[in-house]
Design a protein around this motif. Structure first.
Motif, mmCIF file in Angstrom:
data_model
loop_
_atom_site.group_PDB
_atom_site.id
_atom_site.type_symbol
_atom_site.label_atom_id
_atom_site.label_comp_id
_atom_site.label_asym_id
_atom_site.label_seq_id
_atom_site.Cartn_x
_atom_site.Cartn_y
_atom_site.Cartn_z
ATOM 1 N N MET A 54 0.810 -1.114 -0.063
ATOM 2 C CA MET A 54 -0.064 -0.064 0.067
ATOM 3 C C MET A 54 0.881 1.151 -0.009
ATOM 4 O O MET A 54 0.707 2.244 0.875
ATOM 5 C CB MET A 54 -0.825 0.000 1.153
ATOM 6 N N GLY A 55 1.949 1.344 -0.764
ATOM 7 C CA GLY A 55 2.745 2.319 -0.929
ATOM 8 C C GLY A 55 3.858 2.605 0.276
ATOM 9 O O GLY A 55 4.699 3.357 0.306
ATOM 10 N N VAL A 56 3.734 1.490 1.190
ATOM 11 C CA VAL A 56 4.870 1.616 2.048
ATOM 12 C C VAL A 56 5.730 0.190 1.902
ATOM 13 O O VAL A 56 5.594 -0.660 1.729
ATOM 14 C CB VAL A 56 4.160 1.543 3.836
ATOM 15 N N LYS A 57 6.977 1.041 1.814
ATOM 16 C CA LYS A 57 8.145 0.074 1.625
ATOM 17 C C LYS A 57 8.819 -0.307 2.917
ATOM 18 O O LYS A 57 9.227 0.395 3.579
ATOM 19 C CB LYS A 57 9.284 0.582 0.400
ATOM 20 N N LEU A 58 9.041 -1.583 3.446
ATOM 21 C CA LEU A 58 9.784 -2.029 4.489
ATOM 22 C C LEU A 58 11.243 -2.050 4.030
ATOM 23 O O LEU A 58 11.770 -2.676 3.145
ATOM 24 C CB LEU A 58 9.347 -3.425 5.040
ATOM 25 N N VAL A 59 12.028 -1.140 4.812
ATOM 26 C CA VAL A 59 13.370 -1.183 4.548
ATOM 27 C C VAL A 59 14.275 -2.255 5.493
ATOM 28 O O VAL A 59 15.184 -2.876 4.722
ATOM 29 C CB VAL A 59 13.987 0.102 5.009
ATOM 30 N N SER A 60 14.030 -2.390 6.653
ATOM 31 C CA SER A 60 14.659 -3.131 7.587
ATOM 32 C C SER A 60 13.779 -3.388 8.781
ATOM 33 O O SER A 60 12.935 -2.814 9.035
ATOM 34 C CB SER A 60 15.787 -2.552 7.857
ATOM 35 N N VAL A 61 14.141 -4.594 9.295
ATOM 36 C CA VAL A 61 13.770 -4.925 10.603
ATOM 37 C C VAL A 61 14.739 -5.239 11.621
ATOM 38 O O VAL A 61 15.811 -5.978 11.153
ATOM 39 C CB VAL A 61 12.591 -6.446 10.548
ATOM 40 N N ALA A 62 14.283 -5.312 12.794
ATOM 41 C CA ALA A 62 15.107 -5.696 14.005
ATOM 42 C C ALA A 62 14.311 -6.242 15.189
ATOM 43 O O ALA A 62 13.139 -6.569 14.616
ATOM 44 C CB ALA A 62 15.978 -4.286 14.475
ATOM 45 N N ALA A 63 14.798 -6.441 16.057
ATOM 46 C CA ALA A 63 14.052 -7.376 17.285
ATOM 47 C C ALA A 63 12.850 -6.604 17.615
ATOM 48 O O ALA A 63 11.698 -7.445 17.380
ATOM 49 C CB ALA A 63 14.914 -7.215 18.665
ATOM 50 N N ASP A 64 12.452 -5.544 17.785
ATOM 51 C CA ASP A 64 11.135 -4.870 18.093
ATOM 52 C C ASP A 64 10.949 -3.652 17.237
ATOM 53 O O ASP A 64 10.076 -2.671 17.802
ATOM 54 C CB ASP A 64 11.226 -4.607 19.637
ATOM 55 N N GLU A 65 11.573 -3.268 16.123
ATOM 56 C CA GLU A 65 11.250 -2.242 15.462
ATOM 57 C C GLU A 65 11.454 -2.682 13.916
ATOM 58 O O GLU A 65 12.134 -3.450 13.428
ATOM 59 C CB GLU A 65 12.263 -1.072 15.772
ATOM 60 N N ALA A 66 10.852 -1.671 13.025
ATOM 61 C CA ALA A 66 11.199 -1.678 11.664
ATOM 62 C C ALA A 66 11.278 -0.352 10.990
ATOM 63 O O ALA A 66 10.708 0.560 11.587
ATOM 64 C CB ALA A 66 9.968 -2.371 10.945
ATOM 65 N N VAL A 67 11.928 -0.184 9.932
ATOM 66 C CA VAL A 67 12.228 1.061 9.366
ATOM 67 C C VAL A 67 11.364 0.935 7.992
ATOM 68 O O VAL A 67 11.641 -0.017 7.176
ATOM 69 C CB VAL A 67 13.545 1.295 9.129
ATOM 70 N N VAL A 68 10.565 1.912 7.663
ATOM 71 C CA VAL A 68 9.675 2.061 6.600
ATOM 72 C C VAL A 68 9.832 3.391 5.827
ATOM 73 O O VAL A 68 10.519 4.129 6.253
ATOM 74 C CB VAL A 68 8.018 2.064 6.986
ATOM 75 N N GLU A 69 9.656 3.169 4.595
ATOM 76 C CA GLU A 69 9.768 4.617 3.400
ATOM 77 C C GLU A 69 8.492 4.768 2.955
ATOM 78 O O GLU A 69 7.923 3.670 2.293
ATOM 79 C CB GLU A 69 10.998 4.038 2.731
ATOM 80 N N ILE A 70 8.130 6.034 3.065
ATOM 81 C CA ILE A 70 6.882 6.418 2.179
ATOM 82 C C ILE A 70 7.223 7.675 1.398
ATOM 83 O O ILE A 70 7.786 8.866 2.205
ATOM 84 C CB ILE A 70 5.744 6.712 3.225
ATOM 85 N N ALA A 71 6.743 8.007 0.185
ATOM 86 C CA ALA A 71 7.389 8.762 -0.441
ATOM 87 C C ALA A 71 8.621 9.530 -0.398
ATOM 88 O O ALA A 71 8.801 10.778 -0.344
ATOM 89 C CB ALA A 71 6.179 9.893 -0.190
#
Length: 213
Positions: A54-71
Motif C-alpha cells: 500500500m505504498g509503504v516500503k519495508l526497509v529493514s527489521v530488527a528485534a522490536d522495530e522496523a524502518v519503513v519508507e513512504i514517498a
C-alpha cells in the motif's frame, strides 16, 4: 483470521492519516524476518524487507522495530507504540479516523508527549481524562478550578485544567481545555475543546477532521 503473534494494542486502534499525502503505519507484530504492518487501518500484512505494501516500503527489521519508507521519507516503527503518520507533501492539518466495530472512533495519540488512547465524544464539552492518568502524567490538577460533573452514577466534582499539548498523528494543539474526573476512565474523551477547532465530516465509517485555520 490473521496470524497476529506479539500483537500490540495499536493494531486495534483506528488508523489516522494526516494530510492528503499521509499514511498511518503501525508495527503490530513480527514474524521471523518479516514485519506485520498495519497501514491506514487495513488488516495487518506480513511484509519482508524490500517489499512494498500500500505504498509503504519495508526497509529493514530488527528485534522490536522496523524502518519503513513512504514517498521518499523514512520512519522507524516500534512494537507497541502508536501509529506513525508519514507524509510527503501535505498540509498536515487533516485527521482521518475510522470507526471500530461498535461505531466508536477510537485512536492513539499523545497528551503532553505521553501516549494515550482517545475516543471521540461530541457530547463532551472538553477533553476528559481520569485522575489516575492525570497523576501518572504529573498534571497538577487539584490547583485547577473545580467543576461539577454529571455522570451515570450521579453528580461529582472534577477539576478544569489546560493541557500543554494534545497530538494526533502530526496534528498538535496547545493549551487545550480539559476536565479531570475522579473516577478512572478506560479512554481519554476527545471532547469539543479539541473538536471545535476542526471542520468535521462523516463519510460512511470515516470521520474527517480538518483544521479551520
Amino acid at each position: 483470521m490473521y496470524p497476529l503473534p506479539r500483537l500490540c494494542l495499536a493494531a486495534f486502534c483506528a488508523a489516522m492519516a494526516v494530510g492528503a499525502a499521509a499514511q498511518s503505519v503501525a508495527l503490530s507484530g513480527m514474524m521471523g524476518g518479516k514485519a506485520l504492518l498495519l497501514v491506514d487501518g487495513r488488516p495487518p500484512k506480513s511484509v519482508a524487507p524490500g517489499e512494498t505494501h500500500m505504498g509503504v516500503k519495508l526497509v529493514s527489521v530488527a528485534a522490536d522495530e522496523a524502518v519503513v519508507e513512504i514517498a521518499g521519507k523514512r520512519a522507524t516503527l516500534h512494537l507497541g507504540e502508536s501509529p506513525v503518520s508519514v507524509k510527503g507533501k501535505g498540509s498536515g492539518n487533516k485527521i482521518v479516523l475510522t470507526a471500530d466495530s461498535r461505531g466508536h472512533f477510537i485512536g492513539a495519540g499523545k497528551i503532553n508527549g505521553q501516549a494515550m488512547q482517545f475516543v471521540v465524544d461530541t457530547g463532551a464539552t472538553a477533553v476528559s481524562l481520569g485522575a489516575v492518568e492525570a497523576d501518572r502524567m504529573g498534571i497538577n490538577y487539584k490547583n485547577g478550578d473545580s467543576v461539577q460533573l454529571s455522570t451515570a452514577n450521579g453528580n461529582s466534582s472534577g477539576w478544569r485544567v489546560r493541557l500543554g499539548s494534545v497530538r494526533i498523528g502530526d496534528v498538535e494543539l496547545s493549551g487545550v481545555e480539559a476536565v479531570i474526573t475522579p473516577a478512572p476512565m478506560p479512554y481519554v474523551l476527545l471532547g469539543n475543546s479539541f473538536l471545535t477547532q476542526f471542520q468535521m465530516t462523516r463519510i460512511n465509517d470515516q470521520m474527517v477532521l480538518e483544521r479551520r485555520y
